[in-house]
Design a protein around this motif. Structure first.
Motif, PDB file in Angstrom:
ATOM      1  N   ARG A  11       1.129  -1.106   0.016  1.00 34.42           N
ATOM      2  CA  ARG A  11      -0.037  -0.025  -0.096  1.00 34.42           C
ATOM      3  C   ARG A  11       0.851   1.289  -0.132  1.00 34.42           C
ATOM      4  O   ARG A  11       0.767   2.320  -0.593  1.00 34.42           O
ATOM      5  N   ARG A  12       2.066   1.365   0.755  1.00 36.05           N
ATOM      6  CA  ARG A  12       2.855   2.198   0.788  1.00 36.05           C
ATOM      7  C   ARG A  12       3.471   2.662  -0.656  1.00 36.05           C
ATOM      8  O   ARG A  12       3.689   3.847  -0.851  1.00 36.05           O
ATOM      9  N   ARG A  13       3.954   1.488  -1.317  1.00 36.15           N
ATOM     10  CA  ARG A  13       4.404   1.690  -2.567  1.00 36.15           C
ATOM     11  C   ARG A  13       3.326   2.203  -3.671  1.00 36.15           C
ATOM     12  O   ARG A  13       3.972   3.110  -4.301  1.00 36.15           O
ATOM     13  N   ARG A  14       2.431   1.821  -3.609  1.00 34.06           N
ATOM     14  CA  ARG A  14       1.285   2.093  -4.340  1.00 34.06           C
ATOM     15  C   ARG A  14       1.053   3.798  -4.107  1.00 34.06           C
ATOM     16  O   ARG A  14       0.755   4.510  -4.964  1.00 34.06           O
ATOM     17  N   THR A  15       0.829   3.934  -2.769  1.00 36.67           N
ATOM     18  CA  THR A  15       0.577   5.500  -2.444  1.00 36.67           C
ATOM     19  C   THR A  15       1.698   6.106  -2.873  1.00 36.67           C
ATOM     20  O   THR A  15       1.284   7.423  -3.368  1.00 36.67           O
ATOM     21  N   ARG A  18       1.172   6.982  -6.686  1.00 38.12           N
ATOM     22  CA  ARG A  18       0.094   7.513  -6.706  1.00 38.12           C
ATOM     23  C   ARG A  18       0.292   9.159  -6.411  1.00 38.12           C
ATOM     24  O   ARG A  18      -0.114  10.267  -7.162  1.00 38.12           O
ATOM     25  N   SER A  19       1.154   9.496  -5.626  1.00 35.64           N
ATOM     26  CA  SER A  19       1.631  10.947  -5.248  1.00 35.64           C
ATOM     27  C   SER A  19       2.337  11.611  -6.527  1.00 35.64           C
ATOM     28  O   SER A  19       2.257  12.811  -6.507  1.00 35.64           O
ATOM     29  N   PHE A  20       3.133  10.766  -7.330  1.00 30.25           N
ATOM     30  CA  PHE A  20       3.723  11.111  -8.235  1.00 30.25           C
ATOM     31  C   PHE A  20       2.907  11.371  -9.522  1.00 30.25           C
ATOM     32  O   PHE A  20       3.247  12.554 -10.285  1.00 30.25           O
ATOM     33  N   ALA A  21       1.850  10.670  -9.373  1.00 32.68           N
ATOM     34  CA  ALA A  21       0.671  10.819 -10.436  1.00 32.68           C
ATOM     35  C   ALA A  21      -0.385  11.915 -10.386  1.00 32.68           C
ATOM     36  O   ALA A  21      -1.284  12.085 -10.736  1.00 32.68           O
ATOM     37  N   SER A  22       0.028  12.777  -9.235  1.00 31.16           N
ATOM     38  CA  SER A  22      -1.286  13.646  -8.903  1.00 31.16           C
ATOM     39  C   SER A  22      -1.818  14.596  -9.518  1.00 31.16           C
ATOM     40  O   SER A  22      -2.990  14.929  -9.593  1.00 31.16           O
ATOM     41  N   ASN A  23      -1.222  15.042 -10.808  1.00 30.11           N
ATOM     42  CA  ASN A  23      -1.372  15.957 -11.751  1.00 30.11           C
ATOM     43  C   ASN A  23      -1.871  15.312 -12.914  1.00 30.11           C
ATOM     44  O   ASN A  23      -2.319  16.154 -13.987  1.00 30.11           O
ATOM     45  N   PHE A  24      -2.054  13.841 -13.092  1.00 32.35           N
ATOM     46  CA  PHE A  24      -2.350  13.190 -14.328  1.00 32.35           C
ATOM     47  C   PHE A  24      -4.037  13.388 -14.260  1.00 32.35           C
ATOM     48  O   PHE A  24      -4.619  13.654 -13.406  1.00 32.35           O
ATOM     49  N   ARG A  33      -2.179   0.143 -11.929  1.00 29.44           N
ATOM     50  CA  ARG A  33      -1.667  -0.279 -12.981  1.00 29.44           C
ATOM     51  C   ARG A  33      -1.340   0.719 -14.299  1.00 29.44           C
ATOM     52  O   ARG A  33      -0.157   1.124 -14.548  1.00 29.44           O
ATOM     53  N   MET A  34      -2.284   1.443 -14.320  1.00 28.15           N
ATOM     54  CA  MET A  34      -1.935   2.820 -15.360  1.00 28.15           C
ATOM     55  C   MET A  34      -1.113   3.946 -14.830  1.00 28.15           C
ATOM     56  O   MET A  34      -0.282   4.462 -15.391  1.00 28.15           O
ATOM     57  N   ILE A  35      -1.241   4.028 -13.445  1.00 31.45           N
ATOM     58  CA  ILE A  35      -0.251   5.051 -12.624  1.00 31.45           C
ATOM     59  C   ILE A  35       1.025   4.577 -12.709  1.00 31.45           C
ATOM     60  O   ILE A  35       1.992   5.425 -13.081  1.00 31.45           O
ATOM     61  N   ILE A  36       1.318   3.395 -12.663  1.00 32.97           N
ATOM     62  CA  ILE A  36       2.497   2.744 -12.728  1.00 32.97           C
ATOM     63  C   ILE A  36       3.356   2.901 -13.909  1.00 32.97           C
ATOM     64  O   ILE A  36       4.348   3.360 -14.074  1.00 32.97           O
ATOM     65  N   GLN A  37       2.549   2.694 -15.251  1.00 35.45           N
ATOM     66  CA  GLN A  37       3.059   2.889 -16.568  1.00 35.45           C
ATOM     67  C   GLN A  37       3.144   4.244 -16.693  1.00 35.45           C
ATOM     68  O   GLN A  37       4.456   4.467 -17.204  1.00 35.45           O
TER      69      GLN A  37
END
Length: 119
Positions: A11-15, A18-24, A33-37
């Motif tokens: 969960r910490r890894r996904r969070t 997710r913080s890197f993708a906050s402006n997507f 999965r889409m966030i990671i890609q």
């Protein structure tokens, strides 16, 4: 079989991702999965473009210096100006020369006169 409660590591890894993708936008913000890609792709692009940015700015500075030398009849071309700068051991980088060429062309003319008269 007994239930094993999972830890917080995934969960910490996904969070964190997710913080890197906050402006997507759209699914790139919502689906793991889409966030990671998309975050990986963004990191690759940012790494590549840091080097590209340096090249682009150097090209811009060279273009500005070349235009100023031709317009103000300092030398025939950029290459002759740079060659004479090195020959006379007058160390000015392209960024500073471009700044001088754009903001105050009289100083560029003064620099060229220094180069020509040091013989």
């Amino acid at each position: 079989m007994t239930r094993v409660p999972r830890g917080y590591i995934a969960r910490r890894r996904r969070t964190k991702m997710r913080s890197f993708a906050s402006n997507f936008r759209g699914a790139h913000l919502r689906l793991n999965r889409m966030i990671i890609q998309q975050v990986r792709r963004a990191f690759v692009s940012s790494h590549r473009d840091r080097g590209r940015q340096k090249r682009d700015f150097r090209r811009l500075w060279i273009t500005r210096i070349n235009a100023a030398t031709r317009v103000y009849n300092v030398f025939d071309s950029y290459s002759k100006l740079i060659h004479n700068l090195y020959k006379k051991e007058l160390i000015l980088n392209r960024k500073m020369l471009a700044q001088v060429a754009v903001s105050n062309p009289n100083n560029l003319y003064t620099i060229s006169n220094k180069i020509k008269t040091i013989d």
